[in-house]
Scaffold this motif. Structure first.
Motif, mmCIF file in Angstrom:
data_model
loop_
_atom_site.group_PDB
_atom_site.id
_atom_site.type_symbol
_atom_site.label_atom_id
_atom_site.label_comp_id
_atom_site.label_asym_id
_atom_site.label_seq_id
_atom_site.Cartn_x
_atom_site.Cartn_y
_atom_site.Cartn_z
ATOM 1 N N ALA A 13 51.843 37.729 25.388
ATOM 2 C CA ALA A 13 52.976 36.795 25.423
ATOM 3 C C ALA A 13 53.163 36.123 24.060
ATOM 4 O O ALA A 13 54.292 35.946 23.595
ATOM 5 N N LYS A 14 52.047 35.806 23.420
ATOM 6 C CA LYS A 14 52.113 35.141 22.107
ATOM 7 C C LYS A 14 52.772 36.071 21.085
ATOM 8 O O LYS A 14 53.591 35.622 20.272
ATOM 9 N N ILE A 15 52.423 37.359 21.132
ATOM 10 C CA ILE A 15 53.050 38.339 20.223
ATOM 11 C C ILE A 15 54.561 38.382 20.490
ATOM 12 O O ILE A 15 55.362 38.560 19.578
ATOM 13 N N LEU A 16 54.940 38.150 21.741
ATOM 14 C CA LEU A 16 56.366 38.154 22.109
ATOM 15 C C LEU A 16 57.009 36.774 21.903
ATOM 16 O O LEU A 16 58.126 36.538 22.355
ATOM 17 N N ARG A 17 56.275 35.884 21.264
ATOM 18 C CA ARG A 17 56.726 34.519 20.944
ATOM 19 C C ARG A 17 57.005 33.688 22.198
ATOM 20 O O ARG A 17 57.910 32.850 22.231
ATOM 21 N N ILE A 18 56.246 33.971 23.256
ATOM 22 C CA ILE A 18 56.352 33.196 24.495
ATOM 23 C C ILE A 18 55.264 32.127 24.467
ATOM 24 O O ILE A 18 54.135 32.404 24.079
ATOM 25 N N LYS A 19 55.609 30.920 24.923
ATOM 26 C CA LYS A 19 54.662 29.790 24.868
ATOM 27 C C LYS A 19 53.474 29.971 25.808
ATOM 28 O O LYS A 19 53.597 30.603 26.854
ATOM 29 N N TYR A 20 52.351 29.325 25.474
ATOM 30 C CA TYR A 20 51.145 29.363 26.294
ATOM 31 C C TYR A 20 51.311 28.495 27.543
ATOM 32 O O TYR A 20 51.880 27.418 27.439
ATOM 33 N N PRO A 21 50.806 28.857 28.712
ATOM 34 C CA PRO A 21 50.231 30.153 29.052
ATOM 35 C C PRO A 21 51.333 31.153 29.406
ATOM 36 O O PRO A 21 52.167 30.898 30.283
ATOM 37 N N GLY A 22 51.328 32.291 28.715
ATOM 38 C CA GLY A 22 52.446 33.232 28.822
ATOM 39 C C GLY A 22 52.410 34.144 30.041
ATOM 40 O O GLY A 22 53.442 34.731 30.393
ATOM 41 N N GLY A 23 51.222 34.271 30.691
ATOM 42 C CA GLY A 23 51.101 35.195 31.831
ATOM 43 C C GLY A 23 52.212 35.071 32.870
ATOM 44 O O GLY A 23 52.902 36.048 33.169
ATOM 45 N N PRO A 24 52.437 33.859 33.405
ATOM 46 C CA PRO A 24 53.463 33.722 34.444
ATOM 47 C C PRO A 24 54.873 34.051 33.924
ATOM 48 O O PRO A 24 55.705 34.547 34.687
ATOM 49 N N ILE A 25 55.125 33.803 32.637
ATOM 50 C CA ILE A 25 56.465 34.071 32.090
ATOM 51 C C ILE A 25 56.663 35.581 31.923
ATOM 52 O O ILE A 25 57.728 36.121 32.246
ATOM 53 N N VAL A 26 55.607 36.281 31.449
ATOM 54 C CA VAL A 26 55.682 37.744 31.346
ATOM 55 C C VAL A 26 55.988 38.323 32.734
ATOM 56 O O VAL A 26 56.856 39.189 32.891
ATOM 57 N N ASP A 27 55.306 37.809 33.744
ATOM 58 C CA ASP A 27 55.510 38.255 35.129
ATOM 59 C C ASP A 27 56.982 38.063 35.544
ATOM 60 O O ASP A 27 57.615 38.970 36.090
ATOM 61 N N LYS A 28 57.528 36.891 35.242
ATOM 62 C CA LYS A 28 58.901 36.566 35.632
ATOM 63 C C LYS A 28 59.910 37.485 34.926
ATOM 64 O O LYS A 28 60.822 38.033 35.564
ATOM 65 N N LEU A 29 59.721 37.663 33.608
ATOM 66 C CA LEU A 29 60.650 38.512 32.843
ATOM 67 C C LEU A 29 60.521 39.972 33.279
ATOM 68 O O LEU A 29 61.527 40.703 33.343
ATOM 69 N N ALA A 30 59.293 40.386 33.598
ATOM 70 C CA ALA A 30 59.036 41.781 33.989
ATOM 71 C C ALA A 30 59.827 42.163 35.243
ATOM 72 O O ALA A 30 60.206 43.321 35.421
ATOM 73 N N GLN A 31 60.078 41.169 36.089
ATOM 74 C CA GLN A 31 60.787 41.468 37.345
ATOM 75 C C GLN A 31 62.223 41.933 37.101
ATOM 76 O O GLN A 31 62.840 42.541 37.961
ATOM 77 N N LYS A 32 62.731 41.645 35.885
ATOM 78 C CA LYS A 32 64.107 42.073 35.560
ATOM 79 C C LYS A 32 64.096 43.306 34.657
ATOM 80 O O LYS A 32 65.144 43.724 34.178
ATOM 81 N N GLY A 33 62.907 43.855 34.385
ATOM 82 C CA GLY A 33 62.816 44.957 33.417
ATOM 83 C C GLY A 33 62.415 46.284 34.028
ATOM 84 O O GLY A 33 62.095 46.363 35.219
ATOM 85 N N ASN A 34 62.427 47.334 33.188
ATOM 86 C CA ASN A 34 62.062 48.687 33.613
ATOM 87 C C ASN A 34 60.602 48.951 33.210
ATOM 88 O O ASN A 34 60.300 49.033 32.020
ATOM 89 N N PRO A 35 59.706 49.131 34.198
ATOM 90 C CA PRO A 35 58.277 49.316 33.861
ATOM 91 C C PRO A 35 57.983 50.650 33.190
ATOM 92 O O PRO A 35 56.883 50.856 32.668
#
Ligand code: KG4
Ligand code: ZN
Length: 337
Positions: free
Chosen positions: A173-195
């Motif tokens: 998440a930090k590499i993606l410039r997402i604030k700490y703790p990035g885990g839950p945000i990665v999860d949220k954004l992933a729900q709108k993306g193509n795995p």
């Protein structure tokens, strides 16, 4: 007589207090420290200062929410470790001081064991042996939980050799410039993306052990290369990047878990810790449950990330065994399972 215990959790950046009455959680107050998000990780000294500021009001709130007067408490439990020394000190000292004033015993609780026991909060009748996957910000382990003379016993059968899974999520998440703790945000954004949008290499290690630092480095170079071609690569593809890397990380852990289930021949499986809140991991556990015909236990969201309810639940089992701690007991930042 009722059995009423106050539990305090201050091992990292959550100040939490819970009340358990006769085995049932009747309040669980969690205050997450926001201050660390500006720094990209937990600053230990700041965590201690925040705990000092919050602990008294969080404990009061847990008592008032449970409609329990402190004089009714039978014991006070605290997280002994593992965790940050300064942060643990606040919880341990507060618990001891209050217990001394009320003339009641204290109970020392292992934070990691409590994560596993979080599964018992809503399900008293979990069958043992239980194979538990602990995935948090500081720990990633596969453990067999059993009982011996009424005590829970644990045996670690696999663990990360470097980063924890939550740590890998946060670093990505930090590499993606997402604030700490990035885990839950990665999860949220992933729900709108193509795995399936991007592929990443296999970087896992042998047996039931794991490694997440290689995939993080591979991810960092992947992003660097893409940015050379398109400076807005992250912004243009954020959801797909999150979905693809999340899928890779969860697949790595699920493969290990599946291997553990098959080699150990256990069919009661639980997940716990902060990353157990991950929506893709939760879905994968349901898929595994059907595929391998398992009993799968997944804690409620509020019992995944750090909370005092899980400390209270393990303390309640210890209370019934009269397993109290001594006034001289001190925190242990490296306490083992
Ligand atoms: O168990 P926990 O609250 O603290 C430790 O004991 O370490 O776990 C925190 C970790 C953090 O790394 C956070 O990013 C991660 O759990 N986390 C998640 C999610 N929710 C929390 N990671 C992925 N997806 C989530 N939904
Ligand atoms: Zn934890």
């Amino acid at each position: 007589m009722d059995r009423i215990i106050l539990a305090i959790e201050t091992s990292c950046d959550e100040t939490s207090a819970a009340i358990i009455k006769n085995g049932k959680i009747i309040s669980n107050i969690i205050s997450s420290q926001k201050i660390h998000s500006e720094y990209g990780g937990v600053i230990p000294e700041m965590a201690s200062r925040e705990h000092i500021k919050n602990i008294s009001s969080i404990v009061k709130l847990s008592l008032s929410k449970a409609k329990i007067k402190k004089e009714k408490l039978n014991a006070i439990a605290y997280t002994k470790g593992p965790g940050l020394l300064g942060a643990l000190m606040i919880g341990v000292s507060f618990a001891k001081g209050l217990a001394y004033a009320l003339n009641i015993p204290t109970i020392a609780v292992n934070h990691i064991k409590a994560h596993i026991i979080s599964n018992f909060i809503e399900n008293e009748n979990i069958k043992l042996p239980l194979l538990a996957l602990i995935v948090s910000g500081g720990h990633t382990e596969i453990v067999i939980l059993n009982k011996e003379n009424k005590n829970f016993k644990t045996k670690v059968i696999g663990q990360t050799q470097d980063d924890a899974l939550g740590e890998a999520f946060d670093k990505i998440a930090k590499i993606l410039r997402i604030k700490y703790p990035g885990g839950p945000i990665v999860d949220k954004l992933a729900q709108k993306g193509n795995p399936n949008a991007f592929k990443f290499p296999d970087t896992n290690v042998k047996d039931l052990n794991m490694s997440f630092s290689g995939i993080k480095t591979a991810f960092m170079y992947f992003i660097k290369e893409k940015i050379k071609l398109n400076s807005k690569f992250i912004e243009d593809n954020l959801n797909d990047i999150c979905a693809s890397i999340q899928r890779k990380l969860i697949e790595m852990i699920i493969n290990k878990l599946e291997k553990a289930i098959k080699t150990q021949r256990v069919n009661n499986i639980a997940i716990c810790g902060g990353v157990a809140a991950n929506s893709f991991l939760r879905k994968e556990m349901i898929r595994l449950q059907k595929k391998l015909d398992l009993n799968v236990y997944i804690p409620k969201f509020e019992y995944c990330t750090d909370n005092a309810a899980m400390i209270a639940k393990l303390a309640d089992f210890k209370f019934q065994n009269q397993e109290f701690s001594n006034i001289k007991d001190i925190p242990n930042p490296r306490l083992k399972l």
